[in-house]
Design an enzyme around this catalytic site. Structure first.
Site, PDB file in Angstrom:
ATOM      1  N   HIS A   1      -1.743 -14.115  -3.242  1.00 65.27           N
ATOM      2  CA  HIS A   1      -0.616 -14.776  -2.555  1.00 65.27           C
ATOM      3  C   HIS A   1       0.550 -14.777  -3.582  1.00 65.27           C
ATOM      4  CE1 HIS A   1      -3.219 -16.569   0.526  1.00 65.27           C
ATOM      5  NE2 HIS A   1      -2.773 -15.795   1.008  1.00 65.27           N
TER       6      HIS A   1
ATOM      7  N   ASN B   1       4.969  -4.567   4.346  1.00 68.24           N
ATOM      8  CA  ASN B   1       4.090  -5.686   4.216  1.00 68.24           C
ATOM      9  C   ASN B   1       2.719  -5.845   5.050  1.00 68.24           C
ATOM     10  OD1 ASN B   1       2.654  -8.189   3.881  1.00 68.24           O
ATOM     11  ND2 ASN B   1       4.284  -9.505   3.592  1.00 68.24           N
TER      12      ASN B   1
ATOM     13  N   GLU C   1       8.319 -13.273   1.291  1.00 66.06           N
ATOM     14  CA  GLU C   1       7.576 -12.384   0.433  1.00 66.06           C
ATOM     15  C   GLU C   1       8.580 -11.059   0.545  1.00 66.06           C
ATOM     16  OE1 GLU C   1       2.667 -13.105   0.731  1.00 66.06           O
ATOM     17  OE2 GLU C   1       3.873 -12.165   2.541  1.00 66.06           O
TER      18      GLU C   1
ATOM     19  N   ARG D   1     -12.280 -18.142   6.856  1.00 70.18           N
ATOM     20  CA  ARG D   1     -12.781 -18.049   5.731  1.00 70.18           C
ATOM     21  C   ARG D   1     -13.070 -19.512   5.048  1.00 70.18           C
ATOM     22  NH1 ARG D   1      -8.536 -14.764   2.222  1.00 70.18           N
ATOM     23  NH2 ARG D   1      -7.309 -14.317   4.159  1.00 70.18           N
TER      24      ARG D   1
ATOM     25  N   ARG E   1       3.966  -4.233  -0.422  1.00 67.18           N
ATOM     26  CA  ARG E   1       3.052  -5.435  -0.864  1.00 67.18           C
ATOM     27  C   ARG E   1       1.465  -4.585  -1.303  1.00 67.18           C
ATOM     28  NH1 ARG E   1      -0.159  -9.091   2.577  1.00 67.18           N
ATOM     29  NH2 ARG E   1      -1.110 -10.723   1.246  1.00 67.18           N
TER      30      ARG E   1
END
Length: 341
Positions: A136, A8, A323, A193, A47
């Site tokens: 995501h 990942n 994940e 962000r 990922r």
């Protein structure tokens, strides 16, 4: 095939996990050098942030796929190169072990056109493959699956809150809407962000203030969000009653309500990710704003479990982000399609 090495690679971090046949974590590290001393995996799952319109499921990486992934870098310039660097480095370490790419955008390919389409000229949409991709997806897929197992809910909103943050509306196990769009900049207020801003503001800054597109992009990506509102990107350092917290919670709550519209209702709300799992104050404040939808929590600060208040119409859960499990699942599925390679 039993053992899967999950890679990942984020924009600023690398997480490596070796999962056994029963998904037990056998090894964990954040440095590729440590992997050299681990038992060899049977497969490697990566990922990859962006799959574009071509990759809608996990795929076995071959030279053609690797080239195609590189061509998608323009759609995610901050994230895709790190993912591909991880892919190349691990492939060099294990050249004979099959590698599978698992995409953050793939879960959202089921979003209907009404939610995925921007109201811009068709020639732009077609020529540049402009649509709301969402991100995501690995986290949202795994979280929503876990919520459905625990509650039986069909209409679920998952809130992945971390340095990056997004919501997803899930109906019967399929993504039907999400807050991120063509890029991971759209949607919620995040650590650095901005989330969604008026596109007219971007044009105004370039035309009237003489800022270059690069300067605007850098500011919206790296010097906005909580950092701009509170002087820190770390939510733990932000006062619960500050303007920064109010803006952050307002955007989440308003977007949950929007996602509920897309799902045709709300039966379960799940928080995941670093903030979602650890910031009980955020969960409580969001729930207060969503009381009209039947959301109410009795939150003791758990990082894994149900926090639904008694008699609440909507079940609220905290689900640890895994994940790695979703990547391992996708890796095994892709290899099964290719005859167990």
């Amino acid at each position: 095939m039993t053992r899967v090495l999950v890679v990942n690679a984020g924009s600023s971090s690398l997480k490596l996990r070796l999962l056994g046949a029963d998904d037990t974590v056998e090894r964990s590290a954040e440095d590729l050098a440590e992997v050299r001393d681990w038992p060899a995996p049977d497969a490697v799952g990566h990922r990859i942030v962006h799959g574009g319109t071509r990759f809608t499921d996990p795929v076995l990486v071959d030279p053609d796929v690797r080239t195609a992934l590189d061509e998608l870098t323009a759609l995610a310039p901050l994230h895709q190169p790190k993912s591909l660097d991880g892919l190349d480095a691990v492939s060099e370490l294990y050249p004979d072990v099959p590698a599978v790419a698992c995409f953050d955008t793939a879960f959202h390919t089921t979003i209907p056109d009404a939610a995925a389409t921007y109201a811009i000229p068709a020639q732009w949409r077609e020529r540049y493959a402009i649509r709301r991709y969402g991100f995501h997806g690995l986290s949202h897929a795994g979280c929503s699956r876990r919520v459905a197992e625990l509650t039986g809910a069909r209409r679920i909103v998952t809130a992945h809150l971390g340095a990056g943050a997004s919501l997803c509306a899930v109906l019967d196990g399929r993504s039907v809407d999400t807050t991120m769009g063509f890029t991971p900049l759209e949607g919620l207020v995040m650590a650095t962000r901005s989330g969604s801003v008026d596109p007219g503001l971007v044009l105004w800054l370039t035309e009237h203030e003489g800022l270059s597109p690069h300067e605007v992009a850098e500011t919206l990506e790296k010097r906005s969000g909580l950092l701009a509102l509170a002087g820190t990107a770390d939510l733990r350092e932000i006062d619960a009653d500050s303007l920064a917290m109010q803006v952050y919670v307002h955007r989440i709550a308003a977007s949950v309500a929007s996602m509920a519209v897309s799902a045709g209702g709300l039966e379960a709300l799940a928080f995941t990710g670093g903030v979602g799992e650890n910031a009980a104050v955020v969960r409580t404040k969001v729930a207060e704003r969503l009381a009209f939808l039947g959301v109410a929590v009795d939150d003791d600060g758990t990082t894994d479990g149900e926090v639904t208040a008694r008699d609440a119409a909507v079940r609220t859960l905290v689900v640890p982000a895994r994940e790695d499990l979703e990547i391992a699942r996708g890796t095994r599925a892709a290899l099964h399609v290719h005859g167990g390679r």
